[in-house]
Every structure is written in C-alpha cells, then in structure tokens.
Design an enzyme around this catalytic site. Structure first.
Site, PDB file in Angstrom:
ATOM      1  CE  LYS A   1      46.343   2.877   5.750  1.00 46.93           C
ATOM      2  NZ  LYS A   1      46.961   4.274   5.213  1.00 46.93           N
TER       3      LYS A   1
HETATM    4  C1  LIG Z   1      47.270   4.881   4.066  1.00 48.23           C
HETATM    5  C2  LIG Z   1      47.534   6.595   4.039  1.00 48.23           C
HETATM    6  C3  LIG Z   1      47.184   7.090   3.097  1.00 48.23           C
HETATM    7  C4  LIG Z   1      46.575   6.646   1.854  1.00 48.23           C
HETATM    8  O1  LIG Z   1      45.310   6.180   1.980  1.00 48.23           O
HETATM    9  P1  LIG Z   1      44.503   5.564   0.695  1.00 48.23           P
HETATM   10  O2  LIG Z   1      43.177   4.964   1.474  1.00 48.23           O
HETATM   11  O3  LIG Z   1      45.595   4.396   0.441  1.00 48.23           O
HETATM   12  O4  LIG Z   1      44.314   6.271  -0.244  1.00 48.23           O
HETATM   13  C5  LIG Z   1      47.380   8.584   3.273  1.00 48.23           C
HETATM   14  N1  LIG Z   1      47.983   8.938   4.361  1.00 48.23           N
HETATM   15  C6  LIG Z   1      48.392   8.221   5.492  1.00 48.23           C
HETATM   16  C7  LIG Z   1      49.024   8.996   6.564  1.00 48.23           C
HETATM   17  C8  LIG Z   1      48.042   6.917   5.407  1.00 48.23           C
HETATM   18  O5  LIG Z   1      48.470   6.081   6.346  1.00 48.23           O
END
Ligand SMILES: *Cc1c(COP(=O)(O)O)cnc(C)c1O
Length: 501
Positions: free
Chosen positions: A115
C-alpha cells in the site's frame, strides 16, 4: 485526460477533481474516459528500457494526470519515492524464484506492505490537486482498512497541510503488528478508531458517508470536505500501474524475457485494486497473457470469475492472510465498467442488485470476456502455510502469508492449464508483518510459545538471518496514542466528534 463515473450520473471531470473527491457522488467509481495504448509503440518501448522506476512513473502519470504540470508530477515522485522512504532505489525489486517466476517485492516502503507505493504519493497528488482547484476547505480523509491501508495512509498523510485523516479498523480483524503500527501513529492530524465489525462493515459505512448529502453539507458549513484514500480513489490505483510496467521492462533489460514476450501476473487479491492496476497496464499495451486472481478462503472472487455470480451471502472467514479477508471487492465495478464498454445502465443494475440482494449475476458475454483475461482459484490456510515452508526450503526465500496465497494458486494454475508462460508474482507484504504465522509455517515444532506476536518478529529474524524492516522495529516500545472505538451504527457521530462538528 477526462474521467467519468461508472454509474454515469456526474459530468466529466479532470484528474485533480477526481483525486480530491475520491469517490463519485453517484456512488460510482471514477474511470479514465479513454485509456492510452502506448506500450506497444517501438519508440516508447526503446525509451522505457533506459528509464528507472521514477522515470517510468513520470511518463505514466503525465498521461493520466494531464491537468498537472510536468514539474509538479516530478516533485510528487521525488518526495514519495525518496531514499528515506524506500529502502531500495529500485523501489519494487524483482527476485527470481526457480526457472520461470519472479517475485515483485512491493513492500520496501515505510510500513512494509504494498500500500505504501500508492499511499506515499497520494498525499502529494492530493495537495497538488487542492492547489490546482483552489480548494479552501480542509480535506478529511476517511479510510476503512483491513490492516495495511490504515497504517500506510496514516504514514502518508501525517502532518500534510490542509488534511486530516481518520482510519477505521476492525478490532478483531487485524494482526497485532498491524494494530500496534496504527495505534502508535504520530502526527497532529491523525485519528485511529477501532470498530466492532469487520472490514466490509467499515468500508460500507465509509462509502455511505461519502454519498450522504446532508452529512456533506453539515461538514461543508464547518469548512470540511470528505475524501478517500482507499483504492476507490483513482489516485490510489494509478501509482500501482507503474510497477507492473517497471517489472516488465526490468525483465527485458535483464534478458530474462525478450521484448514483446508475454508474461502472466499472479496477484493475491482482496479489494481487487492491485490486480485491476495490472489490468490497466495490459489495456495500455503491456504484453500480458493471463492475470491470475488468487484468493484465500474468502473466495468470492474465485467463484465470480468461474461462474459469473457474485454472491456475498456466505460466511466470512478470518484467515492467516487478513488483508484479503474481504467479501465486497469495490474495484470490480471498474473492471465491469471497462469490459462493458462503459455501459452505465448495466453497472447500475448489477450494483443495485448487490446492494438490495447482496448478489448479482453478469451475462454470458461479460463472463467470457472476464475469463479470456483472468483465471482464479484460492488457497486454504493450511496450503498457505505449507507454501511458505516449501518455498523457504527449496529456495531459501522467506515470504509472507499473502504472497504465499499467490504462489499456491500459481502452482494450481500451472498444474491445470500446463501454461508455462513466465510469471510475475506480486508480493504484497514483508514476511515480518505476519511473523507469527510465518514462524509457525517454517518451524512447526521449533518455536517456543511467546506471549506477544511482536516478539515473533525478533525470533523470525534471529532464526532466518533476514533483517527486520525499519518500520517494524521497536514497535512495542512506542507510546500508544489512539484508543478510540465505535460500533457500526455510530460512525457518523464518531467523525463529528473528532471534527467537533
Ligand atoms: C491490501 C492487501 C492485499 C489486497 O490488495 P487489493 O488491492 O485489495 O486486492 C493483499 N495483500 C496485502 C498484504 C495487502 O495489504
């Protein structure tokens, strides 16, 4: 470039307005009116091979943020992807695993999850957008998190002028490390609230506040305006397109693939944001064969991609990959909008079914379009832990539970389809973020029971010799600064209290 809402009830917007607004007031998501196809152009291809991460980001952002100045974009990029934020100048390095797969490590930013890539730059896009549009109100960023977005958004927005940020996280749904990361968050403008529901409750309540006109005008009187840092905001999605392009050209440069050779990409998926970014990269002309959508036991997307029925009437599981414990994948709406050729009417009808019956079914034509691009399966918790162990044994490579879901599903894909196309595995978190389960996976018996999940981080590092990421060190010694909580019925009041409205 112009942006339109997937529900078609608002007029065309510029990028700066779209980033500032986050979600469209008609409940839809903003999408580019037209996606530029340029990655199959020989001149661009030649140029891209000599660009670094930031260089590729500059080209991509300039196309999609056409109302931003080149200079402003460059400034955003340099501030977001700096040496003191990311521990490698590659930003998203690739690690080869076996003969035909490559782990794209997306977690070298300050909070050790993917993120950061988007949330380090979104605040800079946001302040640029505020200036461009002459905004005089203070922007209040509301965030619903399944664990990782919350911390990454807090880190990105802390002490950013003209903004406040309020994060809602499910009390029982995040790991101890994730919780510690959030409740120890510094910054004058940061607020963290535990809620007694799950992620879907948080996301639904936050989305409702965005479309609540009375609430908006009440806030407006006090000089506040709401926006979003969830992947419903286009400014969250766009930065994620960059690393797929970067990965492709890095592999060309390293002579691992030849120019034009197609790649598969496997993505551990929750809200469908990360994999949708790969879809946009494909639409832009990047040679991608299959997008493999990997889920955990909350396998609603597996069922949807295989049957065309999206049905939330099912149990919700807490798994070892908590950031994917989601039943309502918001960004799917963008995919359906793109594949339907921007058919607002059909999107409104499906999303209407979703909100009234918790379910919708797409037609055969749509299903076959989806299946031509996507393939989907899921991994159970046991399969996930086994995968971590197997990969560690075979390759001496340590991966987190989310990445392991992707690796397990990739194995299933190859076994079923016999497709031996080279594959990029999106690795979404550092193994230290989920140290408890990673340790359990590798040393079934060899790990003494300790009192806190946090201590597991140190043990994992000692046992494997892999260093702990900067942002996860000494968490247990930091002061707890946030202890607010609420239930799913008093979100609005909580926001009002925080803002003294
Ligand atoms: C948010 C997240 C996901 C999922 O990603 P999306 O974009 O919501 O599909 C997968 N793995 C981790 C570690 C995350 O923080």
């Amino acid at each position: 470039m112009n942006y339109i809402s997937s529900r078609g009830k608002v007029e065309v917007k510029q990028a700066s307005e779209v980033i500032k607004m986050g979600i469209s007031p008609d409940g839809g998501l903003f999408c580019p009116e037209q996606i530029p196809i340029f990655l199959n152009n020989p001149d661009i291809i030649k140029r891209f091979q000599s660009l670094d991460y930031k260089g590729i980001a500059q080209v991509v952002f300039s196309m999609f943020l056409s109302d931003f100045d080149e200079y402003d974009i460059e400034k955003c990029i340099n501030e977001a992807y700096s040496k003191d934020k990311f521990d490698t100048s590659y930003i998203t390095p690739l690690v080869k695993l076996g003969d035909s797969s490559y782990v794209l490590e997306l977690w070298h930013g300050p909070t050790a999850a993917f993120k950061d890539i988007a949330l380090q730059i979104l605040p800079h896009f946001m302040t640029t957008a505020l200036k461009k549009t002459g905004e005089d109100k203070e922007i209040v960023i509301l965030v619903a998190t399944s664990g990782d977005t919350g911390k990454a958004a807090l880190e990105g927005f802390k002490d950013v002028k003209g903004t406040k940020i309020i994060v809602f996280y499910p009390q029982e749904g995040v790991s101890e490390v994730q919780r510690l990361q959030m409740i120890t968050q510094a910054g004058e403008n940061t607020h963290v609230v535990a809620i007694s529901g799950n992620f879907d409750d948080a996301q639904t309540a936050v989305k409702k506040m965005f479309v609540d006109q009375d609430f908006s005008s009440e806030l407006k009187k006090k000089n506040y305006k709401l926006s979003s840092a969830n992947s419903i905001n286009w400014g969250r999605l766009l930065p994620q397109v960059v690393y797929y392009i970067y990965a492709y050209f890095s592999l060309v440069k390293a002579k691992e693939i030849s120019m034009g050779e197609k790649l598969n990409i496997v993505v551990p998926t929750g809200n469908f944001g990360n994999i949708l970014a790969a879809f946009y990269a494909k639409k832009m002309g990047l040679p991608i064969n299959r997008l493999i959508c990997a889920s955990n036991t909350n396998n609603i997307l597996t069922d949807f991609i295989n049957t065309g029925v999206y049905d939330c009437n099912r149990p919700f599981y807490k798994t070892v990959s908590p950031s994917m414990d989601i039943l309502i994948s918001s960004n799917l709406e963008r995919l359906l909008f793109e594949l339907s050729g921007h058919d607002y009417y059909i999107i409104r009808s499906w999303m209407g079914d979703l909100s009234s019956n918790n379910r919708y079914k797409v037609d055969k034509g749509m299903l076959s379009k989806i299946q031509r691009i996507f393939w989907a399966d899921y991994a159970s918790d046991q399969e996930t832990l086994d995968t971590i162990k197997d990969v560690y044994k075979e390759f001496n490579y340590l991966m987190d539970t989310h990445t392991a879901v992707a690796v397990n599903v990739l194995k299933k894909y190859i076994a079923q389809t016999k497709d031996n196309t080279k594959t990029v595995i999106a690795s979404t978190a550092s193994p230290f973020k989920f140290a408890d389960d990673v340790l359990k996976a590798i040393y079934e018996d060899g790990c003494a029971k300790v009192s806190s999940e946090y201590e597991m981080i140190n043990i994992l590092s000692k046992k494997t010799g892999v260093p702990i990421p900067e942002g996860l060190r000494d968490l247990d010694e930091k002061e707890i600064l946030h202890d607010a909580s609420c239930n799913k019925n008093n979100f609005k009041q909580t926001v009002k209290d925080i803002l003294s409205v």
